[in-house]
Design a protein around this motif. Structure first.
Motif, PDB file in Angstrom:
ATOM      1  N   UNK A 172       0.988  -1.339  -0.158  1.00  0.00           N
ATOM      2  CA  UNK A 172       0.171   0.120  -0.014  1.00  0.00           C
ATOM      3  C   UNK A 172       0.766   1.731  -0.030  1.00  0.00           C
ATOM      4  N   UNK A 173       0.486   2.442  -0.600  1.00  0.00           N
ATOM      5  CA  UNK A 173       1.216   3.743  -0.826  1.00  0.00           C
ATOM      6  C   UNK A 173       0.234   4.148  -0.636  1.00  0.00           C
ATOM      7  N   UNK A 174       0.382   4.952   0.179  1.00  0.00           N
ATOM      8  CA  UNK A 174      -1.016   6.687   0.166  1.00  0.00           C
ATOM      9  C   UNK A 174       0.652   8.122  -0.199  1.00  0.00           C
ATOM     10  N   UNK A 175      -0.081   8.613  -0.323  1.00  0.00           N
ATOM     11  CA  UNK A 175       0.578   9.855  -0.559  1.00  0.00           C
ATOM     12  C   UNK A 175      -0.566  11.457   0.153  1.00  0.00           C
ATOM     13  N   UNK A 176       0.364  11.955   1.149  1.00  0.00           N
ATOM     14  CA  UNK A 176      -0.153  13.318   1.812  1.00  0.00           C
ATOM     15  C   UNK A 176      -0.680  14.513   1.315  1.00  0.00           C
ATOM     16  N   UNK A 177      -1.695  15.240   0.867  1.00  0.00           N
ATOM     17  CA  UNK A 177      -1.400  16.349  -0.174  1.00  0.00           C
ATOM     18  C   UNK A 177      -3.329  17.461   0.861  1.00  0.00           C
ATOM     19  N   UNK A 178      -2.040  17.994   0.619  1.00  0.00           N
ATOM     20  CA  UNK A 178      -2.884  19.096   1.087  1.00  0.00           C
ATOM     21  C   UNK A 178      -3.938  18.978   1.452  1.00  0.00           C
ATOM     22  N   UNK A 179      -5.165  18.739   0.753  1.00  0.00           N
ATOM     23  CA  UNK A 179      -6.972  18.172   0.629  1.00  0.00           C
ATOM     24  C   UNK A 179      -7.416  17.051   1.280  1.00  0.00           C
ATOM     25  N   UNK A 180      -5.790  15.543   1.907  1.00  0.00           N
ATOM     26  CA  UNK A 180      -6.166  14.979   2.164  1.00  0.00           C
ATOM     27  C   UNK A 180      -5.603  13.926   1.656  1.00  0.00           C
ATOM     28  N   UNK A 181      -5.063  12.791   2.711  1.00  0.00           N
ATOM     29  CA  UNK A 181      -4.458  11.989   1.298  1.00  0.00           C
ATOM     30  C   UNK A 181      -5.125  10.938  -0.119  1.00  0.00           C
ATOM     31  N   UNK A 182      -4.475  10.894  -0.718  1.00  0.00           N
ATOM     32  CA  UNK A 182      -4.576   9.865  -1.748  1.00  0.00           C
ATOM     33  C   UNK A 182      -3.813   8.062  -2.035  1.00  0.00           C
ATOM     34  N   UNK A 183      -4.909   7.576  -1.403  1.00  0.00           N
ATOM     35  CA  UNK A 183      -4.251   6.276  -2.174  1.00  0.00           C
ATOM     36  C   UNK A 183      -3.703   5.227  -3.159  1.00  0.00           C
ATOM     37  N   UNK A 184      -2.268   5.425  -3.688  1.00  0.00           N
ATOM     38  CA  UNK A 184      -1.493   4.864  -4.972  1.00  0.00           C
ATOM     39  C   UNK A 184      -2.227   4.047  -5.393  1.00  0.00           C
ATOM     40  N   UNK A 185      -1.304   3.698  -3.967  1.00  0.00           N
ATOM     41  CA  UNK A 185      -1.548   1.476  -4.057  1.00  0.00           C
ATOM     42  C   UNK A 185      -2.235   1.337  -2.877  1.00  0.00           C
ATOM     43  N   UNK A 186      -3.297   0.017  -3.099  1.00  0.00           N
ATOM     44  CA  UNK A 186      -3.908  -0.335  -2.034  1.00  0.00           C
ATOM     45  C   UNK A 186      -3.355  -2.044  -2.235  1.00  0.00           C
ATOM     46  N   UNK A 187      -3.127  -2.444  -1.323  1.00  0.00           N
ATOM     47  CA  UNK A 187      -3.788  -4.593  -0.994  1.00  0.00           C
ATOM     48  C   UNK A 187      -2.588  -4.671  -2.265  1.00  0.00           C
ATOM     49  N   UNK A 188      -1.404  -4.346  -3.164  1.00  0.00           N
ATOM     50  CA  UNK A 188      -1.257  -5.366  -4.400  1.00  0.00           C
ATOM     51  C   UNK A 188      -0.559  -6.383  -3.829  1.00  0.00           C
ATOM     52  N   UNK A 189      -0.897  -7.375  -4.574  1.00  0.00           N
ATOM     53  CA  UNK A 189      -0.458  -8.949  -4.246  1.00  0.00           C
ATOM     54  C   UNK A 189       0.823  -9.834  -5.228  1.00  0.00           C
ATOM     55  N   UNK A 190       1.953  -9.657  -5.580  1.00  0.00           N
ATOM     56  CA  UNK A 190       2.194  -9.833  -7.163  1.00  0.00           C
ATOM     57  C   UNK A 190       3.058 -10.916  -6.570  1.00  0.00           C
ATOM     58  N   UNK A 191       3.555 -12.038  -7.266  1.00  0.00           N
ATOM     59  CA  UNK A 191       4.893 -12.980  -7.714  1.00  0.00           C
ATOM     60  C   UNK A 191       5.210 -12.651  -9.214  1.00  0.00           C
ATOM     61  N   UNK A 192       6.623 -12.563  -9.470  1.00  0.00           N
ATOM     62  CA  UNK A 192       6.540 -12.339 -10.461  1.00  0.00           C
ATOM     63  C   UNK A 192       8.347 -13.200 -10.213  1.00  0.00           C
ATOM     64  N   UNK A 193       8.405 -14.672 -11.384  1.00  0.00           N
ATOM     65  CA  UNK A 193       8.817 -15.693 -11.877  1.00  0.00           C
ATOM     66  C   UNK A 193      10.288 -14.985 -12.097  1.00  0.00           C
ATOM     67  N   UNK A 194      11.473 -15.966 -11.711  1.00  0.00           N
ATOM     68  CA  UNK A 194      12.814 -15.504 -12.831  1.00  0.00           C
ATOM     69  C   UNK A 194      12.559 -15.783 -14.406  1.00  0.00           C
TER      70      UNK A 194
END
Length: 258
Positions: A15-37
């Motif tokens: 999860x990634x949230x950016x704070x802003x003057x008008x409130x928090x902006x959620x950029x990523x929410x509960x991302x799950x991913x496996x990537x193989x070699x």
């Protein structure tokens, strides 16, 4: 959610949230991913859905997130020699020759110049830049500058190549040519690639799996495996109608994405 038994990259509940003057902006929410070699993953989604943010986290260029991103057994907290990055613009230094630009990552960490100059020249030959070693960026076309950017990202022989819409600013014919070139380089070099794009056909042509992301806050809506055999030709997209339609079905407004 697809899972890889021994992933090279593992993303858990990110999860990634950016704070802003008008409130928090959620950029990523509960991302799950496996990537193989050695896997080629494409991320698609509308502008602002967190694709580039996710790429920056994997590159070690973005902190302040919750959850976890790991490369092998190591948590990603800073840039790594195991990761090369290709940005939307090649950002070549105008006062350095193409070879000198490609060698810049080697110089910055004081690696053996002789060894990596040989590798740089081999990469330039492989990607069609042989003979342009002593040219300056202004003397090359946009497509050739972007090829130099790919060489620069690969010169230290990283395990992972992260690419943020590297061909988005190019004309259609150059873009198609470089898509085919990138596939050839990937098949030869065996790198793990995470490729951000707004173009669904580009994603389907290049990727083993296409990760479809929702509008902000960015979540993974679906992971679509691509059944086209390798080596792919552009005409093979005619046989990927089901995959193309499946991905496009996530975007009700066709203007949101190509």
């Amino acid at each position: 959610m697809d899972s890889i038994s021994q992933p090279l990259i593992r993303i858990n509940n990110l999860c990634k949230t950016y704070p802003t003057r008008s409130g928090d902006t959620v950029a990523l929410d509960k991302v799950n991913l496996d990537i193989g070699d050695g896997e080629f993953i494409a991320l698609v989604g509308p502008s602002g859905c967190g694709k580039t943010t996710l790429l920056k986290i994997l590159a070690g260029l973005e902190g302040g997130f919750s959850g976890e991103a790991r490369l092998g057994n190591v948590a990603i907290t800073k840039p790594s020699l195991e990761v090369g990055v290709v940005f939307q613009e090649p950002t070549l230094l105008p006062w350095r020759t193409i070879l000198e630009n490609i060698m810049l990552p080697v110089e910055l960490v004081r690696m053996d110049t002789k060894t990596y100059t040989k590798r740089a020249l081999e990469l330039m030959e492989m990607i069609g830049l042989k003979g342009f070693e002593n040219k300056y960026p202004r003397e090359l076309s946009g497509g050739m500058r972007q090829r130099a950017g790919i060489c620069r990202a690969l010169v230290r022989d990283p395990k992972v190549l992260l690419m943020d819409e590297p061909f988005g600013a190019l004309d259609a014919m150059t873009r198609e040519f470089l898509n085919a070139e990138l596939q050839r380089i990937w098949m030869r070099a065996g790198k793990t690639v995470v490729f951000v794009t707004h173009s669904i056909p580009e994603a389907v042509f290049l990727a083993d799996r296409v990760v479809v992301m929702s509008p902000r806050p960015g979540r993974i809506s679906e992971i679509v495996p691509i059944g086209l055999p390798r080596e792919r030709k552009l005409g093979d997209l005619a046989h990927a109608g089901d995959e193309l339609a499946r991905i496009r079905g996530h975007f009700a407004d066709s203007s949101m994405i190509d």
